[in-house]
Design an enzyme around this catalytic site. Sequence first.
Site, short mmCIF file in Angstrom:
data_model
loop_
_atom_site.label_atom_id
_atom_site.label_comp_id
_atom_site.label_asym_id
_atom_site.label_seq_id
_atom_site.Cartn_x
_atom_site.Cartn_y
_atom_site.Cartn_z
N ASP A 109 70.90 -58.72 -32.25
CA ASP A 109 70.59 -58.70 -33.69
C ASP A 109 71.44 -57.66 -34.39
O ASP A 109 71.22 -56.46 -34.26
CB ASP A 109 69.11 -58.37 -33.89
CG ASP A 109 68.74 -58.38 -35.37
OD1 ASP A 109 68.43 -59.47 -35.87
OD2 ASP A 109 68.78 -57.31 -36.02
N LYS A 144 73.18 -60.81 -40.63
CA LYS A 144 72.44 -60.87 -41.90
C LYS A 144 73.38 -60.63 -43.09
O LYS A 144 74.34 -59.86 -42.99
CB LYS A 144 71.34 -59.79 -41.92
CG LYS A 144 70.52 -59.72 -40.65
CD LYS A 144 69.37 -58.74 -40.71
CE LYS A 144 68.79 -58.51 -39.33
NZ LYS A 144 69.50 -57.46 -38.54
N TYR A 182 75.30 -53.10 -40.97
CA TYR A 182 75.30 -52.16 -39.83
C TYR A 182 76.72 -51.71 -39.48
O TYR A 182 76.90 -50.77 -38.70
CB TYR A 182 74.66 -52.77 -38.58
CG TYR A 182 73.22 -53.21 -38.71
CD1 TYR A 182 72.44 -52.89 -39.81
CD2 TYR A 182 72.62 -53.98 -37.70
CE1 TYR A 182 71.13 -53.32 -39.93
CE2 TYR A 182 71.31 -54.40 -37.80
CZ TYR A 182 70.58 -54.09 -38.92
OH TYR A 182 69.28 -54.52 -39.01
N HIS A 240 69.05 -60.60 -45.77
CA HIS A 240 68.55 -59.33 -45.25
C HIS A 240 67.32 -58.81 -46.01
O HIS A 240 66.37 -58.31 -45.40
CB HIS A 240 69.68 -58.29 -45.28
CG HIS A 240 69.55 -57.20 -44.26
ND1 HIS A 240 70.62 -56.63 -43.63
CD2 HIS A 240 68.46 -56.56 -43.77
CE1 HIS A 240 70.19 -55.71 -42.78
NE2 HIS A 240 68.89 -55.64 -42.86
P1 NDP Z 1 63.01 -49.48 -32.61
O1 NDP Z 1 61.56 -49.61 -32.94
O2 NDP Z 1 63.67 -50.53 -31.78
O3 NDP Z 1 63.22 -48.04 -31.97
C1 NDP Z 1 64.50 -47.55 -31.66
C2 NDP Z 1 64.36 -46.08 -31.33
O4 NDP Z 1 63.48 -45.93 -30.21
C3 NDP Z 1 65.65 -45.42 -30.96
O5 NDP Z 1 65.60 -44.11 -31.47
C4 NDP Z 1 65.63 -45.40 -29.44
O6 NDP Z 1 66.33 -44.27 -28.94
C5 NDP Z 1 64.15 -45.28 -29.15
N1 NDP Z 1 63.77 -46.01 -27.91
C6 NDP Z 1 64.18 -47.23 -27.53
N2 NDP Z 1 63.63 -47.58 -26.37
C7 NDP Z 1 62.86 -46.56 -25.99
C8 NDP Z 1 62.05 -46.34 -24.85
N3 NDP Z 1 61.95 -47.25 -23.89
N4 NDP Z 1 61.38 -45.16 -24.76
C9 NDP Z 1 61.48 -44.23 -25.76
N5 NDP Z 1 62.24 -44.37 -26.84
C10 NDP Z 1 62.93 -45.55 -26.98
O7 NDP Z 1 63.75 -49.29 -34.04
P2 NDP Z 1 64.87 -50.00 -34.90
O8 NDP Z 1 64.59 -49.54 -36.28
O9 NDP Z 1 66.21 -49.80 -34.35
O10 NDP Z 1 64.51 -51.56 -34.85
C11 NDP Z 1 65.03 -52.45 -33.89
C12 NDP Z 1 66.03 -53.41 -34.51
O11 NDP Z 1 65.44 -54.13 -35.59
C13 NDP Z 1 67.22 -52.72 -35.20
O12 NDP Z 1 68.14 -52.19 -34.28
C14 NDP Z 1 67.74 -53.85 -36.03
O13 NDP Z 1 68.46 -54.77 -35.22
C15 NDP Z 1 66.45 -54.46 -36.55
N6 NDP Z 1 66.07 -53.92 -37.87
C16 NDP Z 1 66.10 -54.77 -38.93
C17 NDP Z 1 65.76 -54.34 -40.19
C18 NDP Z 1 65.78 -55.31 -41.31
O14 NDP Z 1 65.69 -54.89 -42.47
N7 NDP Z 1 65.89 -56.60 -41.07
C19 NDP Z 1 65.40 -52.95 -40.47
C20 NDP Z 1 65.35 -52.10 -39.28
C21 NDP Z 1 65.67 -52.60 -38.03
P3 NDP Z 1 67.79 -44.33 -28.21
O15 NDP Z 1 68.59 -45.40 -28.92
O16 NDP Z 1 68.30 -42.96 -28.43
O17 NDP Z 1 67.54 -44.66 -26.78
#
Ligand code: NDP
Length: 275
Positions: free
Chosen positions: A46, A76, A51, A109
């Site tokens: 995704d 998006k 991004y 988006h």
């Molecule tokens: P997430 O809820 O996926 O959380 C990501 C965070 O959690 C990062 O800081 C990561 O750290 C940490 N993390 C991941 N796995 C673990 C684990 N197993 N244990 C502990 N910490 C963990 O947040 P996102 O906001 O990134 O959402 C996911 C995806 O959704 C985005 O990447 C994007 O593709 C989409 N999105 C879409 C939006 C929209 O408007 N349509 C808005 C926001 C997100 P690290 O990377 O340092 O490991």
Amino acid sequence: MSKVPTITLNNGVEMPRLGFGVWQVPDDEAVRAVGTAIEAGYRSIDTAAVYENETGTGQAIAASGVPRGELFVTTKLWNSDQGYDAALRAFDASLARLGTDYVDLYLIHWPVPQRDRYVETWRAFEKILAEGRARAIGVSNFLPEHLDRLVGESSVVPAVNQIELHPQFQQAASRAAHQRHGVVTEAWSPLGQGKGLLTVPAVATVARKHDRTPAQVVLRWHLQTGNVVIPKSVTPSRIRENIDVFGFELDDDDLAAFAALDEGRRLGPDPAAFG
Ligand code: NDP
């Protein structure tokens, strides 16, 4: 390696129930992170124009050796590119950056209701779909009122609405609206952005009970609630941990514990005003 089950979208296309999100991953790091994810078994990625990592994502896909037909690529349209002609141009630019001649899912988006161009934008999406350059089209951050209007004024019902959703923001009204329209719910920030949610005592208790991590039981909650999930991580061990969620099940007590966590509070912007 985990084999991720799929969900059938309203036009018959199969979408993996768990994918890899790349928001806030810099373009060069996306090459490595997406490569690690594909190696770990993820087949759905995704990304989004805003991004600024479609190029790195596309490079990782090309380098993976996995046939394009086995991958599910979502991107998006950014808010400033809404409108019929602008959306068509923006889509071409996304395809060029991704280095592919089609995407599996193209999303608006944000609705940006104050500019009132999402219905016109959707006409461009319908054209892209008809041309086979997107296998499915959908929306993101649409409130039920936006979805109702789009469905009422268009011939193609969105396949997906990707919205903020996690145990502390469970979105019952949106999920009910999606069910009414036959739209799949895709959860963004499924881990609550890795912040407070993963240290909530009730989540830790369920995790201990199943000998799993908090992130794994949260992802399991999503899957059992019917959501598609796209957790993001740049940490290889977490990338692998987050897809290893198909060998156990939460029971009714666990689901009741999760039901009690809803605070109805967003981490991200309000779609009624954002853009
Ligand atoms: P997430 O809820 O996926 O959380 C990501 C965070 O959690 C990062 O800081 C990561 O750290 C940490 N993390 C991941 N796995 C673990 C684990 N197993 N244990 C502990 N910490 C963990 O947040 P996102 O906001 O990134 O959402 C996911 C995806 O959704 C985005 O990447 C994007 O593709 C989409 N999105 C879409 C939006 C929209 O408007 N349509 C808005 C926001 C997100 P690290 O990377 O340092 O490991």
